[in-house]
Design an enzyme around this catalytic site. Structure first.
Site, PDB file in Angstrom:
ATOM      1  NE  ARG A 109      -3.941   0.580   1.806  1.00 41.73           N
ATOM      2  CZ  ARG A 109      -5.188   0.722   2.242  1.00 41.73           C
ATOM      3  NH1 ARG A 109      -5.453   1.550   3.230  1.00 41.73           N
ATOM      4  NH2 ARG A 109      -6.185   0.038   1.703  1.00 41.73           N
ATOM      5  CG  HIS A 136      -8.363  -0.047  -3.154  1.00 36.29           C
ATOM      6  ND1 HIS A 136      -7.568  -1.112  -2.758  1.00 36.29           N
ATOM      7  CD2 HIS A 136      -9.061   0.334  -2.048  1.00 36.29           C
ATOM      8  CE1 HIS A 136      -7.782  -1.351  -1.486  1.00 36.29           C
ATOM      9  NE2 HIS A 136      -8.675  -0.497  -1.024  1.00 36.29           N
ATOM     10  CD  GLN A 139     -13.080  -2.007  -1.071  1.00 35.62           C
ATOM     11  OE1 GLN A 139     -12.379  -1.826  -0.096  1.00 35.62           O
ATOM     12  NE2 GLN A 139     -14.277  -2.570  -0.982  1.00 35.62           N
ATOM     13  CG  ASP A 231     -13.426   6.353  -1.720  1.00 32.33           C
ATOM     14  OD1 ASP A 231     -13.364   6.225  -0.479  1.00 32.33           O
ATOM     15  OD2 ASP A 231     -12.401   6.369  -2.446  1.00 32.33           O
ATOM     16  CB  CYS A 271     -14.191   1.230  -0.567  1.00 34.37           C
ATOM     17  SG  CYS A 271     -13.709   2.968  -0.545  1.00 34.37           S
ATOM     18  NE  ARG A 299     -10.634  -5.344   0.247  1.00 32.91           N
ATOM     19  CZ  ARG A 299      -9.848  -4.331   0.631  1.00 32.91           C
ATOM     20  NH1 ARG A 299     -10.374  -3.267   1.218  1.00 32.91           N
ATOM     21  NH2 ARG A 299      -8.538  -4.358   0.400  1.00 32.91           N
TER      22      ARG A 299
END
Ligand code: CP
Ligand code: NVA
Length: 318
Positions: A109, A136, A139, A231, A271, A299
């Site tokens: 990340r 991402h 996700q 988001d 998310c 996830r």
């Protein structure tokens, strides 16, 4: 596709962007994820160690990956740039080379997507994108699983993303068209998705029969949508812009009015983490159409599929 064939196709590969995978491979990963969710007992990571190199905060990605690795029989190591010599100037390439001698995969990340690509270039092990400023994909693989569960299919499902043209918008565009969905993105002027991502999504859409639409009108995007998705307005690394963005994004909130424009059975996705009162109201987030906790759970299952297919040796899934 059989798990064995998917494993043979994906073994040893990186997972940097969904666009690196075919629609069949994405569908196969979703099937494997659903199998894990249903209780598949495979332990394809026995004896393997997966590193998690994180330069940004994380709740879901970190914990779900650590639990996924453990439940698949492996061991995980959480690494931050502050603990590593990386934080004192050791080059990314050297870090990748060295970690490859100890680990069997690395989840990363970070900020610049180019840093992830550099790590992947110099690492001899699979590198998995745990979020960059650009994308991402883990996700969105979980999100596709969630939409498939809630709507019973993916092809033709209309998903409207309302908010910033950010990493989530980008990966939803790419993942959505690979799954044959109709992906609409509504952002304030100046905050649209990157043209190269939109172009790539259009290219994939032509092959899969999917469709995309990018607009500045949230009501137009939401009209008749099966999924409303949002988001945060200011992503990690954009903290200094948060106040200006609150002004610029007013009107791009998922609230009761916008939800009323969507299909009657529409689900609401985020998310997470959520900023109640900004991109989504507390009422909608807590309401009957929100599926965000199932989404967060997925996830774990989706990442088990990624780990098992990238790292599993022949026969490890049977
Ligand atoms: N959605 C997501 O990636 O959450 P974290 O930042 O908590 O990992
Ligand atoms: N766009 C958000 C996603 C967090 C999971 C960010 O990058 O901070």
């Amino acid at each position: 596709m059989e798990d064995r064939e998917l494993n043979a196709r994906l073994r040893g590969r990186d997972f940097l962007t969904l666009a690196d995978f075919t629609p069949e491979e994405i569908a196969g990963l979703l099937d494997v994820a659903a199998g894990f969710k249903a209780g598949c007992p495979a332990a394809p990571l026995a004896g393997k160690t997966v590193g998690l190199l994180f330069r940004k905060a994380s709740t879901r990605t970190r914990v779900s990956f650590e639990v996924a690795v453990y439940q698949l029989g492996g061991h995980s190591l959480f690494l931050t740039n502050q603990d590593l010599q990386l934080g004192r100037g050791e080059p990314v390439a050297d870090t990748a080379r060295v970690l490859s001698r100890y680990l069997q995969a690395l989840v990363v990340r970070t900020f610049a997507h180019e840093e992830l690509e550099e790590l992947a270039r110099y690492a001899d092990i699979p590198v998995i994108n745990g979020l960059t400023d650009l994308l991402h994909p883990c996700q969105v693989l979980a999100d596709l699983l969630t939409v498939r569960e809630k709507k019973g299919k993916l092809a033709g499902v209309k998903l409207a993303f309302i908010g910033d043209g950010n990493n989530m918008a980008h990966s939803l565009l790419l993942g959505g068209v690979l799954a044959g969905m109709e992906v609409r993105v509504a952002t304030p002027p100046g905050y649209g998705p990157q043209p190269r991502i939109v172009a790539r999504a259009e290219e994939i859409a032509r092959q899969t029969g999917a469709a995309i639409a990018v607009t500045a009108d949230p009501r137009q995007a939401a009209a008749g949508a099966d999924v409303l998705y949002t988001d945060v307005w200011a992503s990690m690394g954009q903290e200094t812009e948060a106040e200006a963005r609150r002004n610029d994004f007013a009107g791009y909130q998922i609230n009761d009015t916008l939800l009323a424009a969507a299909a009657p059975e529409a689900v609401v996705m985020h998310c997470l983490p959520a900023h109640r009162g900004e991109e989504i109201t507390a009422g909608v987030l807590a309401g009957p159409q929100a599926v965000v906790w199932d989404q967060a759970e997925n996830r774990l299952h989706a990442q088990k599929a990624i780990l098992a297919m990238l790292l599993g040796e022949e026969g490890s899934m049977s």
